[in-house]
Design an enzyme around this catalytic site. Structure first.
Site, PDB file in Angstrom:
ATOM      1  CG  ASP A  64     -44.817 -15.509  20.861  1.00  0.00           C
ATOM      2  OD1 ASP A  64     -43.534 -14.977  20.232  1.00  0.00           O
ATOM      3  OD2 ASP A  64     -46.267 -15.149  19.871  1.00  0.00           O
ATOM      4  CG  HIS A  65     -38.656 -15.940  18.748  1.00  0.00           C
ATOM      5  ND1 HIS A  65     -39.487 -16.749  17.764  1.00  0.00           N
ATOM      6  CD2 HIS A  65     -38.140 -15.681  18.254  1.00  0.00           C
ATOM      7  CE1 HIS A  65     -39.416 -16.616  16.372  1.00  0.00           C
ATOM      8  NE2 HIS A  65     -38.248 -15.303  16.615  1.00  0.00           N
ATOM      9  CG  HIS A  87     -43.764 -14.136  16.341  1.00  0.00           C
ATOM     10  ND1 HIS A  87     -44.135 -14.956  17.581  1.00  0.00           N
ATOM     11  CD2 HIS A  87     -43.680 -14.895  15.681  1.00  0.00           C
ATOM     12  CE1 HIS A  87     -43.654 -16.344  16.848  1.00  0.00           C
ATOM     13  NE2 HIS A  87     -42.734 -16.088  15.551  1.00  0.00           N
ATOM     14  CE  LYS A 132     -41.433 -17.430   6.382  1.00  0.00           C
ATOM     15  NZ  LYS A 132     -40.283 -16.610   7.360  1.00  0.00           N
TER      16      LYS A 132
HETATM   17  C1  BG6 Z   1     -40.577 -18.642  13.524  1.00  0.00           C
HETATM   18  C2  BG6 Z   1     -41.566 -18.697  12.124  1.00  0.00           C
HETATM   19  O1  BG6 Z   1     -41.439 -18.409  13.912  1.00  0.00           O
HETATM   20  O2  BG6 Z   1     -40.370 -16.416  13.568  1.00  0.00           O
HETATM   21  C3  BG6 Z   1     -40.750 -18.058  10.952  1.00  0.00           C
HETATM   22  O3  BG6 Z   1     -42.008 -20.058  12.117  1.00  0.00           O
HETATM   23  C4  BG6 Z   1     -39.701 -16.789  10.915  1.00  0.00           C
HETATM   24  O4  BG6 Z   1     -40.906 -18.525   9.864  1.00  0.00           O
HETATM   25  C5  BG6 Z   1     -39.346 -16.350  12.131  1.00  0.00           C
HETATM   26  O5  BG6 Z   1     -39.030 -16.464  10.109  1.00  0.00           O
HETATM   27  C6  BG6 Z   1     -39.141 -15.004  12.310  1.00  0.00           C
HETATM   28  O6  BG6 Z   1     -38.411 -15.002  13.383  1.00  0.00           O
HETATM   29  P1  BG6 Z   1     -37.062 -13.886  13.637  1.00  0.00           P
HETATM   30  O7  BG6 Z   1     -36.967 -13.579  15.510  1.00  0.00           O
HETATM   31  O8  BG6 Z   1     -35.885 -13.810  13.220  1.00  0.00           O
HETATM   32  O9  BG6 Z   1     -38.157 -12.722  12.974  1.00  0.00           O
END
Ligand code: BG6
Length: 489
Positions: free
Chosen positions: A178-179, A241, A339
């Site tokens: 989960d980045h 997230h 979005k």
């Molecule tokens: C991803 C989603 O996990 O996270 C995307 O699939 C989203 O839809 C993105 O845009 C957002 O990540 P960050 O790091 O740009 O906030």
């Protein structure tokens, strides 16, 4: 100098967008910083018929904007190998195994392997199965499986996938990415809470009125319609997230900050999520889909490529999440993500109770504001604290002001990418910042109720203009409790 962690990375989906945009730059930075240096190799696999040289050229291309030192890039990319691969063909895994063994010897990799699934989720199980049946697992080194999201599309599919990969890998060998958990300010939350008595003591229902988590994006779905139209914001952002940020904010203090104890704390937290019944969904969750912007210069969601022109997929979610535990019982956690909102902004606003007896008779009570503590995660990083005080001057009059801390542009420049941190964690065998199956199963069960309800009933989409903060219903959600969104751009 840091100690080098020898490893072979087998990246399934090595020709893809994720690999080139995120993984190769992250590996390159580990290379630059000596986490990996001489003792590493990467095998990229995909269906296309590429040569090693061609593959290396694509890798170099993806690094262009990060490094001008051609020699360094050249040396780095010489560790990359390509294997044309059909995920269903057992023979291909045997060839892969031979290549892995020879690279192990050539680069002295100590039989350490990282299997990275950067492919379509429907293939995760198949690949994991073949890794076992064709015996790619080594006896002496570590074998770690890295899995990208989405991990299933509901509890049932997530469980099926988990059962499949568990045939080959134990939970300790699985790293579910989960980045958001690799982001600097998200990792900072537990330190802020647990190492500062000033916050630690007030982080509970006695002092907190409500918490607001905002993951706003200005971009639309753009070219990702093929994936997104089947997913939607609830699965794409909330299940993972948002829930993980929520856990960083609300888990009980672990005995020590080790992977095992942190996951135990998170597990207990998610077990205390107040589940919604189907009838409660509409009162607690709101969905939206973007239309054109005011000037009509941006297309609506439904007009995007690979999107059903009558799509019912939500690009916006706001919701109220509650816990049934002693620390936070009764405190609403409002979350929202969407979005095509006015700006990219990830932040948390914690609104404290205004439980004070005003003893200053000359001060106007109605002008006293709630304390609000904000954690700014991206694109800036910092904290804000809204406080009450007095105005400058002879009049003894009320004023509110904000204490701000912002990291400088110079510091922000040094912030490592989420993927870099996570890669180091994988090499170190540290699970703390990855999602445990227990957490996933609880969050999916919570999300499934909302999803099912929404799948049964159509919404009148689009219901918010691109460039605005989502549907009006999201404001009503808070207004019903006498609250309002702190962050309005
Ligand atoms: C991803 C989603 O996990 O996270 C995307 O699939 C989203 O839809 C993105 O845009 C957002 O990540 P960050 O790091 O740009 O906030």
């Amino acid at each position: 100098m840091k100690q080098e962690n020898p490893a072979l990375f087998i990246i399934f989906g090595g020709s893809g967008d994720l690999a080139h945009r995120k993984l190769y730059p992250a590996l390159f930075n580990l290379y630059r910083n000596n986490y990996i240096n001489k003792k590493f190799a990467v095998i990229g696999t995909a269906r296309r018929d590429w040569s090693d040289d061609f593959f290396r050229d694509t890798v170099k291309e993806s690094l262009k904007k990060f490094c001008e030192d051609e020699k360094m890039v050249q040396e780095f990319s010489s560790h990359f190998y390509y294997q044309s691969h059909d995920v269903n063909d057992s023979q291909h895994y045997i060839t892969l195994k031979k290549l892995a063994q020879s690279l192990n010897d050539k680069y002295e990799l100590e039989e350490n392997r990282v299997y990275y699934m950067a492919i379509a989720p429907s293939l995760f199980g198949t690949v994991a199965g073949h890794i076992k049946s064709e015996n790619l697992i080594t006896d002496n080194g570590f074998n770690r499986l890295v899995i990208e999201k989405p991990f299933g599309h509901d509890f049932k599919s997530a469980k099926k996938l988990n059962d499949e990969i568990s045939q080959t890998f134990d939970e300790e060998q699985i790293y579910r990415i989960d980045h958001y958990l690799g982001k600097e300010m998200v990792q900072n939350i537990p330190v802020l809470r647990f190492n500062n008595p000033v916050f630690n003591t007030i982080w509970n229902k006695d002092y907190i009125s409500n918490v607001q988590i905002t993951l706003a994006e200005s971009l639309g779905v753009e070219e990702r319609g093929g994936y997104y139209d089947g997913a939607g914001a609830l699965r794409d952002m909330v299940q993972n997230h948002v829930m993980q940020i929520l856990a960083q904010l609300t888990m009980e203090k672990p005995e020590e900050f080790t992977s095992q104890k942190v996951h135990q704390s998170k597990k207990e937290l998610f077990a205390s999520l107040k589940m919604l019944s189907s009838d409660e969904v509409d009162k607690n969750f709101v969905r939206g889909q973007y239309g054109v912007n005011l000037n009509q210069t941006q297309i609506s969601y439904r007009e995007g490529p690979n999107i059903n022109p009558e799509s019912q997929t939500e690009t916006y979610v706001a919701g109220k999440i509650m816990f049934d535990n002693d620390t936070f019982r009764g405190v609403p956690f409002y979350v929202r993500t969407g979005k095509r909102l006015p700006e990219k902004s990830t932040r948390i606003d914690i609104v404290f109770k205004k439980d004070i007896k005003n003893i200053f008779t000359s001060l106007n009570e109605s002008e006293i504001k709630e304390n609000i503590f904000s954690i700014i995660i991206e694109p800036d990083q910092g904290y804000e604290l809204l406080m009450n005080g007095t105005k400058v001057g002879m009049d003894f009059a009320t004023d509110t002001f904000s204490m701000n801390f912002k990291r400088s542009a110079k510091e922000l420049d040094k912030v490592p990418e989420a993927y870099e941190r996570l890669m180091v964690n994988i090499l170190d065998g540290d699970h703390t910042n990855f999602t445990h199956w227990d957490e996933l199963s609880s969050t999916w069960k919570y999300i499934d109720v909302i999803r099912q309800k929404w799948d049964e009933e159509k919404e009148d989409f689009p219901n918010y203009r691109s460039g605005t903060f989502g549907p009006k219903k999201a404001d009503d959600l808070l207004a019903r409790d006498g609250n309002q969104w702190v962050f309005r751009g």
